[in-house]
Design a protein around this motif. Structure first.
Motif, PDB file in Angstrom:
ATOM      1  N   ILE A 192       0.852  -1.185   0.000  1.00 33.81           N
ATOM      2  CA  ILE A 192       0.000   0.000   0.000  1.00 33.81           C
ATOM      3  C   ILE A 192       0.890   1.239   0.000  1.00 33.81           C
ATOM      4  O   ILE A 192       1.910   1.279   0.681  1.00 33.81           O
ATOM      5  CB  ILE A 192      -0.899   0.054   1.254  1.00 33.81           C
ATOM      6  CG1 ILE A 192      -1.786  -1.180   1.344  1.00 33.81           C
ATOM      7  CG2 ILE A 192      -1.777   1.298   1.233  1.00 33.81           C
ATOM      8  CD1 ILE A 192      -2.565  -1.244   2.652  1.00 33.81           C
ATOM      9  N   SER A 193       0.476   2.247  -0.773  1.00 31.30           N
ATOM     10  CA  SER A 193       1.126   3.549  -0.738  1.00 31.30           C
ATOM     11  C   SER A 193       0.062   4.570  -0.367  1.00 31.30           C
ATOM     12  O   SER A 193      -0.932   4.738  -1.087  1.00 31.30           O
ATOM     13  CB  SER A 193       1.742   3.891  -2.098  1.00 31.30           C
ATOM     14  OG  SER A 193       2.749   2.958  -2.429  1.00 31.30           O
ATOM     15  N   THR A 194       0.229   5.264   0.767  1.00 28.51           N
ATOM     16  CA  THR A 194      -0.829   6.137   1.257  1.00 28.51           C
ATOM     17  C   THR A 194      -0.273   7.350   1.999  1.00 28.51           C
ATOM     18  O   THR A 194       0.793   7.279   2.612  1.00 28.51           O
ATOM     19  CB  THR A 194      -1.769   5.362   2.201  1.00 28.51           C
ATOM     20  OG1 THR A 194      -2.760   6.251   2.727  1.00 28.51           O
ATOM     21  CG2 THR A 194      -1.005   4.736   3.347  1.00 28.51           C
ATOM     22  N   MET A 196      -2.338   8.739   4.249  1.00 30.48           N
ATOM     23  CA  MET A 196      -3.137   8.724   5.467  1.00 30.48           C
ATOM     24  C   MET A 196      -2.299   8.428   6.707  1.00 30.48           C
ATOM     25  O   MET A 196      -2.708   8.723   7.834  1.00 30.48           O
ATOM     26  CB  MET A 196      -4.251   7.687   5.347  1.00 30.48           C
ATOM     27  CG  MET A 196      -5.257   7.990   4.248  1.00 30.48           C
ATOM     28  SD  MET A 196      -6.151   9.534   4.528  1.00 30.48           S
ATOM     29  CE  MET A 196      -7.127   9.123   5.968  1.00 30.48           C
ATOM     30  N   THR A 203       1.147  15.449   3.003  1.00 29.37           N
ATOM     31  CA  THR A 203       1.009  14.633   1.783  1.00 29.37           C
ATOM     32  C   THR A 203       2.216  13.723   1.563  1.00 29.37           C
ATOM     33  O   THR A 203       2.458  13.290   0.445  1.00 29.37           O
ATOM     34  CB  THR A 203       0.815  15.548   0.559  1.00 29.37           C
ATOM     35  OG1 THR A 203       1.939  16.454   0.466  1.00 29.37           O
ATOM     36  CG2 THR A 203      -0.472  16.328   0.652  1.00 29.37           C
ATOM     37  N   VAL A 205       4.035  10.431   1.309  1.00 34.52           N
ATOM     38  CA  VAL A 205       3.538   9.087   0.995  1.00 34.52           C
ATOM     39  C   VAL A 205       4.295   8.053   1.821  1.00 34.52           C
ATOM     40  O   VAL A 205       5.536   8.032   1.829  1.00 34.52           O
ATOM     41  CB  VAL A 205       3.696   8.772  -0.508  1.00 34.52           C
ATOM     42  CG1 VAL A 205       3.187   7.361  -0.802  1.00 34.52           C
ATOM     43  CG2 VAL A 205       2.940   9.798  -1.343  1.00 34.52           C
ATOM     44  N   HIS A 207       4.873   3.960   2.456  1.00 35.78           N
ATOM     45  CA  HIS A 207       4.765   2.691   1.735  1.00 35.78           C
ATOM     46  C   HIS A 207       4.774   1.529   2.726  1.00 35.78           C
ATOM     47  O   HIS A 207       5.654   1.455   3.594  1.00 35.78           O
ATOM     48  CB  HIS A 207       5.921   2.525   0.752  1.00 35.78           C
ATOM     49  CG  HIS A 207       6.056   3.677  -0.218  1.00 35.78           C
ATOM     50  ND1 HIS A 207       5.229   3.832  -1.303  1.00 35.78           N
ATOM     51  CD2 HIS A 207       6.916   4.729  -0.230  1.00 35.78           C
ATOM     52  CE1 HIS A 207       5.580   4.928  -1.958  1.00 35.78           C
ATOM     53  NE2 HIS A 207       6.601   5.493  -1.324  1.00 35.78           N
ATOM     54  N   ASP A 228      -8.314  -5.130  -1.236  1.00 35.61           N
ATOM     55  CA  ASP A 228      -8.742  -3.914  -1.920  1.00 35.61           C
ATOM     56  C   ASP A 228     -10.195  -4.096  -2.355  1.00 35.61           C
ATOM     57  O   ASP A 228     -10.529  -5.042  -3.064  1.00 35.61           O
ATOM     58  CB  ASP A 228      -7.871  -3.660  -3.155  1.00 35.61           C
ATOM     59  CG  ASP A 228      -8.380  -2.503  -3.984  1.00 35.61           C
ATOM     60  OD1 ASP A 228      -8.059  -1.356  -3.646  1.00 35.61           O
ATOM     61  OD2 ASP A 228      -9.118  -2.752  -4.968  1.00 35.61           O
TER      62      ASP A 228
END
Length: 291
Positions: A192-194, A196, A203, A205, A207, A228
């Motif tokens: 996952i790259s986010t 959050m 912002t 990212v 990983h 997903d």
């Protein structure tokens, strides 16, 4: 002399009765597509009986829906006064059976990962063919007095196909959100790259790689990765729809460029019905004579 009730029983009148009689004539028009229709219809009825015995009424609904959908190509030909090539009609019938009976009831969507991909690719191809035919029929109408270029017709066919694909994905998303179905099939991923997880709320990212398990309330899901819920499936569906649309748009371009000489393209492009094949008009004339 027969009374009015008896004439009405033997000669159905009204919007629906006339069209159903014309649809029956349309279905039996081509021997090849008629044979395919009869075989698929028999298989659907057999599956429906089995589902009734198993008391699986959701699958019974799919069977009833499939029986109705199998008549849609003939109904459209009657109502719109267009002629589907036999090849196109057979593919549409098989597509309906593959999507509803094999895909949903036979669980082919989960048993065979590429089943959905193949169907969406075919959908992109067929939708482009239908979109192309819409402008092609207008392009051949003498009273309209305009001539569209092959490139313009190819672009319209491509855009029509992609629009149909997007609308279908909207429908899947809506059903999943409102009816809590799983039309957007899930995908297991391992990374996952986010943004959050950025502690500063920015912002940056983050990983997460090598995800092997996900716990819900302390219990492992046992899927071997992160689930997903629909995004990847939707984007893959749109991408293969794009491929199918591009392929037929190119075929349609050269079909118009060569002034309709392409034999392959003609098998997928609907055309205006000949007067002797307008079954709705034939039924109307028959009803008028009876009256």
């Amino acid at each position: 002399m027969k009374n009015s009730k008896e004439r009405k029983r033997k000669h159905p009148k009204g919007w629906w009765g006339l069209r159903m009689k014309a649809v029956k004539l349309e279905i039996a028009e081509h021997k090849s597509s008629f044979a395919v229709y009869l075989v698929l219809r028999a298989l659907v009825i057999l599956v429906m009986v089995l589902q009734i015995l198993n008391r699986n009424y959701e699958h019974v609904f799919y069977c009833v829906l499939t029986l109705l959908l199998l008549t849609v190509p003939s109904f459209l030909q009657v109502e719109l006064k267009i002629e589907f090539p036999t090849t196109l009609e057979i593919i549409i019938l098989v597509f309906i059976f593959a999507a509803e009976i094999l895909g949903e009831i036979g669980s082919y969507y989960t048993k065979y990962p590429y089943w959905d991909t193949v169907l969406h690719t075919m959908n992109g191809f067929l939708a482009a063919a239908i979109g192309f035919s819409l402008v092609d029929i207008l392009n051949r109408e003498r009273h309209d007095h305009f001539q569209l270029s092959p490139l313009y017709m190819a672009i319209v066919a491509f855009c029509f196909s992609m629009t149909i694909g997007v609308l279908w994905e909207f429908f899947e998303f809506g059903m999943d959100m409102l009816a809590h179905t799983d039309m957007q099939k899930d995908t297991i991923i391992n990374s996952i790259s986010t943004v959050m997880l950025d502690p500063a709320g920015g912002t940056k990212v983050y990983h997460i790689r090598n995800i092997e398990e996900v716990l819900i309330h302390g219990e492992p899901l046992g899927l071997g990765g992160y689930l997903d819920i629909g995004l990847i499936d939707t984007m893959e569906d749109l991408f293969v729809n794009f491929i199918g649309a591009v392929v037929f748009s190119i075929i349609g371009f050269f079909y118009v460029k060569s002034r309709g000489k392409g034999r392959f393209a003609r098998r997928f492009i609907p055309r205006h019905k000949a007067k002797d094949a307008d079954y709705l008009e034939q039924v109307r004339r028959e009803e008028s004579r009876v009256e």
